[in-house]
Design an enzyme around this catalytic site. Structure first.
Site, mmCIF file in Angstrom:
data_model
loop_
_atom_site.group_PDB
_atom_site.id
_atom_site.type_symbol
_atom_site.label_atom_id
_atom_site.label_comp_id
_atom_site.label_asym_id
_atom_site.label_seq_id
_atom_site.Cartn_x
_atom_site.Cartn_y
_atom_site.Cartn_z
ATOM 1 N NE ARG A 172 -3.870 -2.045 0.317
ATOM 2 C CZ ARG A 172 -3.563 -3.154 -0.347
ATOM 3 N NH1 ARG A 172 -2.743 -3.234 -1.198
ATOM 4 N NH2 ARG A 172 -4.365 -4.377 -0.209
ATOM 5 C CB SER A 222 -9.122 -1.587 5.369
ATOM 6 O OG SER A 222 -9.768 -2.801 5.008
ATOM 7 C CD GLU A 299 -5.630 0.540 3.173
ATOM 8 O OE1 GLU A 299 -5.277 -0.355 3.895
ATOM 9 O OE2 GLU A 299 -6.015 0.296 2.114
HETATM 10 C C1 LIG Z 1 -15.634 0.627 0.062
HETATM 11 C C2 LIG Z 1 -13.960 0.564 -0.228
HETATM 12 C C3 LIG Z 1 -13.357 -0.381 -0.443
HETATM 13 C C4 LIG Z 1 -11.900 -0.383 -0.806
HETATM 14 N N1 LIG Z 1 -11.113 -1.437 -0.818
HETATM 15 C C5 LIG Z 1 -9.765 -1.581 -1.206
HETATM 16 C C6 LIG Z 1 -9.116 -2.353 -1.438
HETATM 17 O O1 LIG Z 1 -9.717 -3.612 -1.641
HETATM 18 N N2 LIG Z 1 -7.705 -2.514 -1.778
HETATM 19 C C7 LIG Z 1 -7.184 -1.170 -1.628
HETATM 20 O O2 LIG Z 1 -6.085 -1.195 -2.001
HETATM 21 N N3 LIG Z 1 -7.714 -0.059 -1.456
HETATM 22 C C8 LIG Z 1 -9.327 0.090 -1.255
HETATM 23 N N4 LIG Z 1 -9.969 0.748 -0.695
HETATM 24 C C9 LIG Z 1 -9.293 2.268 -0.764
HETATM 25 C C10 LIG Z 1 -9.098 3.112 -2.056
HETATM 26 O O3 LIG Z 1 -10.355 2.773 -2.931
HETATM 27 C C11 LIG Z 1 -7.677 3.224 -2.741
HETATM 28 O O4 LIG Z 1 -6.664 3.419 -1.894
HETATM 29 C C12 LIG Z 1 -7.650 4.016 -3.941
HETATM 30 O O5 LIG Z 1 -6.581 3.406 -4.964
HETATM 31 C C13 LIG Z 1 -7.363 5.315 -3.786
HETATM 32 O O6 LIG Z 1 -7.749 6.140 -5.079
HETATM 33 P P1 LIG Z 1 -8.242 7.608 -5.017
HETATM 34 O O7 LIG Z 1 -8.490 8.054 -6.550
HETATM 35 O O8 LIG Z 1 -9.956 7.681 -4.320
HETATM 36 O O9 LIG Z 1 -7.505 8.406 -4.208
HETATM 37 P P2 LIG Z 1 -7.873 9.556 -3.175
HETATM 38 O O10 LIG Z 1 -8.428 8.892 -2.065
HETATM 39 O O11 LIG Z 1 -8.342 10.650 -4.005
HETATM 40 O O12 LIG Z 1 -6.228 9.944 -2.886
HETATM 41 C C14 LIG Z 1 -5.467 9.033 -2.043
HETATM 42 C C15 LIG Z 1 -3.965 9.708 -2.024
HETATM 43 O O13 LIG Z 1 -3.351 9.377 -3.246
HETATM 44 C C16 LIG Z 1 -2.954 10.561 -3.971
HETATM 45 N N5 LIG Z 1 -3.356 10.810 -5.480
HETATM 46 C C17 LIG Z 1 -4.524 10.462 -5.819
HETATM 47 N N6 LIG Z 1 -4.277 10.677 -7.412
HETATM 48 C C18 LIG Z 1 -3.035 10.820 -7.570
HETATM 49 C C19 LIG Z 1 -2.154 10.974 -8.734
HETATM 50 N N7 LIG Z 1 -2.760 10.792 -9.739
HETATM 51 N N8 LIG Z 1 -0.779 11.335 -8.677
HETATM 52 C C20 LIG Z 1 -0.213 11.576 -7.367
HETATM 53 N N9 LIG Z 1 -1.150 11.211 -6.069
HETATM 54 C C21 LIG Z 1 -2.279 10.840 -6.224
HETATM 55 C C22 LIG Z 1 -3.771 11.989 -2.927
HETATM 56 O O14 LIG Z 1 -3.111 13.105 -3.251
HETATM 57 C C23 LIG Z 1 -3.993 11.196 -1.729
HETATM 58 O O15 LIG Z 1 -2.779 11.594 -0.811
HETATM 59 C C24 LIG Z 1 -11.385 0.882 -0.602
HETATM 60 C C25 LIG Z 1 -12.012 2.019 -0.533
HETATM 61 C C26 LIG Z 1 -13.536 2.015 -0.210
HETATM 62 C C27 LIG Z 1 -14.315 3.167 -0.105
#
Ligand SMILES: Cc1cc2nc3c(=O)[nH]c(=O)nc-3n(C[C@H](O)[C@H](O)[C@H](O)COP(=O)(O)OP(=O)(O)OC[C@H]3O[C@@H](n4cnc5c(N)ncnc54)[C@H](O)[C@@H]3O)c2cc1C
Length: 315
Positions: A172, A222, A299
């Site tokens: 992660r 999580s 996380e």
């Molecule tokens: C119901 C649910 C289930 C989930 N299950 C999982 C799972 O099974 N496995 C898992 O790994 N995660 C899981 N997650 C967490 C989440 O889906 C992941 O971490 C996802 O990859 C986050 O992407 P985001 O675009 O929403 O990032 P954001 O939440 O918008 O940002 C997260 C971080 O990434 C940075 N960021 C975003 N985009 C970029 C970019 N293009 N360049 C540089 N930095 C960037 C942001 O600045 C921030 O610091 C889950 C979330 C939910 C709500």
């Protein structure tokens, strides 16, 4: 702030919003205002917004789909760039995407194209950029297993192709945060396969996830990372297992509570604040430390102005 900000003469200007509330752009539905907000529809707009703000000395925060963040009730100072650059393209057996494309759209495209290798990501929220940033994964697989190329904007303002190894992926985690890279686009390497088999596997995973994760209540998945332990099965102790044992499912602070079917998922039961979530997370982590001597690591990433959350209500 510099006098060159806001950039009213720039093409950004018509879409620049002041004091825009961020809660709707997060899966937890929590968060105060962005001092300045801009939705970038293309990778070029993403670069322009970030470089313009940086040149004016304005702090920049990038928001993907908001599925792994807890945004401060006091909001975020400077410019929040919302990544909506979402083009996806097949290139041989690879899928290219701009970083604001949803991972679920990439999974659907792989199903449509009959390309296998991305099924593990079925049902993971967020953008492809967010997934690369945090090396998202499930079922023992992660983005690091399939990433074949990426383009980033460096801290020095250079647009550069980077090799997957430069991300220094771990559980992660990638080096993008430390290197202050903005991921602009990426490619994943897949293999051709049976469309029916790929579709069946995607449906199977989505059905399993639906039984464990809240579809009807806002959450960020999580909350705490699993604990790496070479002696444990699959090399990790599930944080949820420890949290289940300390009875986290009955914990609640203000509008934030622990999901009844998953001891490691904090949900917004209605009107939760970021301060509520932080206080609840602290109670959960304290209980695990007291019982097991293990320090849980969040996380979910906290973004924005610090809160005096220790003084908030405890119910
Ligand atoms: C119901 C649910 C289930 C989930 N299950 C999982 C799972 O099974 N496995 C898992 O790994 N995660 C899981 N997650 C967490 C989440 O889906 C992941 O971490 C996802 O990859 C986050 O992407 P985001 O675009 O929403 O990032 P954001 O939440 O918008 O940002 C997260 C971080 O990434 C940075 N960021 C975003 N985009 C970029 C970019 N293009 N360049 C540089 N930095 C960037 C942001 O600045 C921030 O610091 C889950 C979330 C939910 C709500």
């Amino acid at each position: 702030m510099s006098t060159t900000w806001p950039p009213w003469t720039s093409p950004l200007a018509p879409n620049l919003k002041r004091g825009h509330i961020l809660a709707p752009f997060t899966t937890l539905k929590i968060g105060g205002p962005a001092e300045w907000y801009f939705a970038a529809e293309t990778a070029d707009q993403l670069v322009l917004a970030i470089t313009t703000a940086r040149a004016a000395g304005v702090p920049v925060t990038l928001l993907g789909d908001g599925s792994n963040v807890l945004i401060s009730d006091l909001g975020i100072k400077g410019l929040v760039v919302h990544n909506r650059a979402c083009q996806i393209e097949r290139r041989g057996d690879h899928l290219y995407s701009e970083s604001g494309a949803l991972l679920s759209d990439l999974v659907n495209r792989s199903r449509h194209e009959g390309l296998t290798g991305l099924e593990f990501a079925s049902g993971i929220y967020g953008t492809v950029g967010g997934a690369v940033f945090g090396n998202a994964g499930a079922y023992g697989r992660a983005m690091s297993d399939i990433l074949s190329a990426a383009e980033v904007l460096t801290d020095e303002g250079e647009r550069r192709s980077v090799a997957p190894s430069e991300f220094e992926f771990a559980y992660r985690l990638s080096a993008s945060g430390r290197k202050r890279w903005v991921i602009l686009s990426s490619e994943v390497a897949l293999q051709s396969g049976s469309r029916d088999a790929i579709g069946a596997e995607i449906d199977r995973i989505i059905a399993i996830r639906a039984t464990k994760l809240p579809a009807d209540l806002p959450s960020a998945g999580s909350y705490f990372m699993n604990i790496e332990d070479p002696k444990a099965e699959h090399g990790k102790i599930p944080a949820g297992q420890l949290l289940e044992a300390i009875g986290s499912k009955s914990m609640r602070v203000g509008g934030a509570g622990v999901y009844e079917r998953h001891a490691n998922v904090i949900v917004n039961l209605g009107g939760a604040t970021a301060a509520d979530v932080l206080a609840l997370a602290r109670q959960m982590a304290d209980a695990v430390r007291e019982r097991y001597g293990i320090e849980l690591r969040s996380e979910v990433r906290f973004l924005g102005e610090p809160l005096d959350w220790q003084s908030v209500r405890r119910v």
